[in-house]
Design a protein around this motif. Structure first.
Motif, PDB file in Angstrom:
ATOM      1  N   SER A  73       0.885  -1.158   0.000  1.00  0.00           N
ATOM      2  CA  SER A  73       0.000   0.000   0.000  1.00  0.00           C
ATOM      3  C   SER A  73       0.924   1.210   0.000  1.00  0.00           C
ATOM      4  O   SER A  73       1.519   1.557   1.025  1.00  0.00           O
ATOM      5  CB  SER A  73      -0.900  -0.017   1.229  1.00  0.00           C
ATOM      6  N   LEU A  74       1.067   1.837  -1.169  1.00  0.00           N
ATOM      7  CA  LEU A  74       2.095   2.853  -1.372  1.00  0.00           C
ATOM      8  C   LEU A  74       1.512   4.165  -1.885  1.00  0.00           C
ATOM      9  O   LEU A  74       0.434   4.184  -2.482  1.00  0.00           O
ATOM     10  CB  LEU A  74       3.139   2.342  -2.379  1.00  0.00           C
ATOM     11  N   ALA A  75       2.254   5.232  -1.667  1.00  0.00           N
ATOM     12  CA  ALA A  75       1.882   6.557  -2.173  1.00  0.00           C
ATOM     13  C   ALA A  75       3.095   7.143  -2.882  1.00  0.00           C
ATOM     14  O   ALA A  75       4.232   6.970  -2.445  1.00  0.00           O
ATOM     15  CB  ALA A  75       1.444   7.469  -1.034  1.00  0.00           C
ATOM     16  N   THR A  76       2.846   7.831  -3.985  1.00  0.00           N
ATOM     17  CA  THR A  76       3.907   8.479  -4.736  1.00  0.00           C
ATOM     18  C   THR A  76       3.331   9.679  -5.472  1.00  0.00           C
ATOM     19  O   THR A  76       2.139   9.974  -5.366  1.00  0.00           O
ATOM     20  CB  THR A  76       4.566   7.494  -5.728  1.00  0.00           C
ATOM     21  N   THR A  77       4.160  10.365  -6.211  1.00  0.00           N
ATOM     22  CA  THR A  77       3.709  11.449  -7.087  1.00  0.00           C
ATOM     23  C   THR A  77       4.223  11.165  -8.490  1.00  0.00           C
ATOM     24  O   THR A  77       5.209  10.447  -8.669  1.00  0.00           O
ATOM     25  CB  THR A  77       4.233  12.820  -6.616  1.00  0.00           C
ATOM     26  N   TYR A  78       3.552  11.724  -9.467  1.00  0.00           N
ATOM     27  CA  TYR A  78       3.987  11.564 -10.849  1.00  0.00           C
ATOM     28  C   TYR A  78       3.788  12.876 -11.591  1.00  0.00           C
ATOM     29  O   TYR A  78       2.915  13.671 -11.262  1.00  0.00           O
ATOM     30  CB  TYR A  78       3.246  10.420 -11.545  1.00  0.00           C
ATOM     31  N   ALA A  79       4.628  13.089 -12.583  1.00  0.00           N
ATOM     32  CA  ALA A  79       4.541  14.298 -13.408  1.00  0.00           C
ATOM     33  C   ALA A  79       3.676  13.997 -14.623  1.00  0.00           C
ATOM     34  O   ALA A  79       3.784  12.937 -15.230  1.00  0.00           O
ATOM     35  CB  ALA A  79       5.926  14.750 -13.837  1.00  0.00           C
ATOM     36  N   ASP A  80       2.815  14.958 -14.959  1.00  0.00           N
ATOM     37  CA  ASP A  80       1.933  14.793 -16.111  1.00  0.00           C
ATOM     38  C   ASP A  80       1.580  16.168 -16.647  1.00  0.00           C
ATOM     39  O   ASP A  80       2.082  17.176 -16.167  1.00  0.00           O
ATOM     40  CB  ASP A  80       0.671  14.032 -15.706  1.00  0.00           C
ATOM     41  N   VAL A  81       0.709  16.207 -17.611  1.00  0.00           N
ATOM     42  CA  VAL A  81       0.230  17.455 -18.194  1.00  0.00           C
ATOM     43  C   VAL A  81      -1.270  17.534 -17.929  1.00  0.00           C
ATOM     44  O   VAL A  81      -1.999  16.570 -18.180  1.00  0.00           O
ATOM     45  CB  VAL A  81       0.504  17.508 -19.719  1.00  0.00           C
ATOM     46  N   CYS A  82      -1.734  18.660 -17.416  1.00  0.00           N
ATOM     47  CA  CYS A  82      -3.153  18.853 -17.131  1.00  0.00           C
ATOM     48  C   CYS A  82      -3.933  18.730 -18.437  1.00  0.00           C
ATOM     49  O   CYS A  82      -3.580  19.340 -19.446  1.00  0.00           O
ATOM     50  CB  CYS A  82      -3.380  20.216 -16.476  1.00  0.00           C
ATOM     51  N   PRO A 135      -4.870   8.806 -14.045  1.00  0.00           N
ATOM     52  CA  PRO A 135      -6.101   9.141 -14.780  1.00  0.00           C
ATOM     53  C   PRO A 135      -5.794   9.404 -16.249  1.00  0.00           C
ATOM     54  O   PRO A 135      -4.694   9.837 -16.612  1.00  0.00           O
ATOM     55  CB  PRO A 135      -6.607  10.399 -14.082  1.00  0.00           C
ATOM     56  N   MET A 136      -6.785   9.146 -17.097  1.00  0.00           N
ATOM     57  CA  MET A 136      -6.594   9.350 -18.531  1.00  0.00           C
ATOM     58  C   MET A 136      -6.452  10.820 -18.869  1.00  0.00           C
ATOM     59  O   MET A 136      -5.730  11.183 -19.794  1.00  0.00           O
ATOM     60  CB  MET A 136      -7.751   8.727 -19.307  1.00  0.00           C
ATOM     61  N   SER A 137      -7.160  11.664 -18.163  1.00  0.00           N
ATOM     62  CA  SER A 137      -7.099  13.106 -18.404  1.00  0.00           C
ATOM     63  C   SER A 137      -6.961  13.813 -17.054  1.00  0.00           C
ATOM     64  O   SER A 137      -7.949  14.235 -16.464  1.00  0.00           O
ATOM     65  CB  SER A 137      -8.360  13.574 -19.135  1.00  0.00           C
ATOM     66  N   PRO A 138      -5.721  13.921 -16.566  1.00  0.00           N
ATOM     67  CA  PRO A 138      -5.528  14.512 -15.233  1.00  0.00           C
ATOM     68  C   PRO A 138      -5.861  16.004 -15.220  1.00  0.00           C
ATOM     69  O   PRO A 138      -5.793  16.680 -16.245  1.00  0.00           O
ATOM     70  CB  PRO A 138      -4.041  14.278 -14.962  1.00  0.00           C
ATOM     71  N   ARG A 139      -6.239  16.479 -14.063  1.00  0.00           N
ATOM     72  CA  ARG A 139      -6.545  17.897 -13.869  1.00  0.00           C
ATOM     73  C   ARG A 139      -5.635  18.449 -12.781  1.00  0.00           C
ATOM     74  O   ARG A 139      -5.365  17.778 -11.792  1.00  0.00           O
ATOM     75  CB  ARG A 139      -8.001  18.090 -13.444  1.00  0.00           C
ATOM     76  N   CYS A 140      -5.203  19.698 -12.947  1.00  0.00           N
ATOM     77  CA  CYS A 140      -4.313  20.302 -11.963  1.00  0.00           C
ATOM     78  C   CYS A 140      -5.069  20.758 -10.727  1.00  0.00           C
ATOM     79  O   CYS A 140      -4.476  20.967  -9.678  1.00  0.00           O
ATOM     80  CB  CYS A 140      -3.510  21.447 -12.571  1.00  0.00           C
TER      81      CYS A 140
END
Length: 161
Positions: free
Chosen positions: A51-60, A122-127
């Protein structure tokens, strides 16, 4: 995220190890990984429950700005050794085997974590809920690339046909 499981493979079925992961780096991931990991010795493998938590970089997907988003992942994956740790004889894995390999008495969680992060994005991430969206231009004419500006002199008038 490599963990030595050679002693766990020598213990009886049901042996358990618990780990707290804090700020670990995984290959193919942008952010550090934190959370809880449980390793359970089964009859032929090691079951990793995470059971883990992380962050990832993406484009809004709304304003097209770069954004770093949090993500929680949980999984149960089996890690299969190639040989018996006590006898040293090769183990023939079952034909329906699904999971990852134990290599030299170690498991590498990086690939499992990377796969679950990719599936959880998510397929379409939101900021955020107050995302302004794309800036709309007030001009109705498309911008002209300066490299093609010489062709605008050759424009043929087609009005009046």
């Amino acid at each position: 995220m490599i963990i030595n499981v050679s002693t766990l493979l020598q213990e009886p079925i049901g042996a358990l190890r618990r780990y707290e992961i804090d700020g670990a780096r995984a290959a193919g991931l942008d952010g550090a990984v934190s959370g809880a990991l449980r390793l359970l010795r089964t009859d032929q493998s090691i079951l990793a429950t995470a059971s883990l938590a992380t962050t990832y970089a993406d484009v809004c997907g709304n304003c097209l700005e770069d954004v770093e988003l949090p993500l929680d992942v949980s999984f149960d994956e089996e890690f299969w050794p190639a040989s018996d740790a006590i006898l040293g004889v090769p183990i023939e894995p079952p034909p329906e085997r699904v999971g990852f390999a134990v290599i030299d008495g170690q498991i590498d969680l990086s690939e499992a974590v990377r796969q679950y992060v990719d599936m959880g994005r998510p397929m379409s991430p939101r900021c955020g809920p107050d995302c302004p969206g794309l800036e709309s231009s007030t001009s109705t004419e498309a911008p002209v690339d300066d490299r093609w500006s010489a062709l605008s002199a050759l424009k043929i008038e087609t009005e009046g046909d």
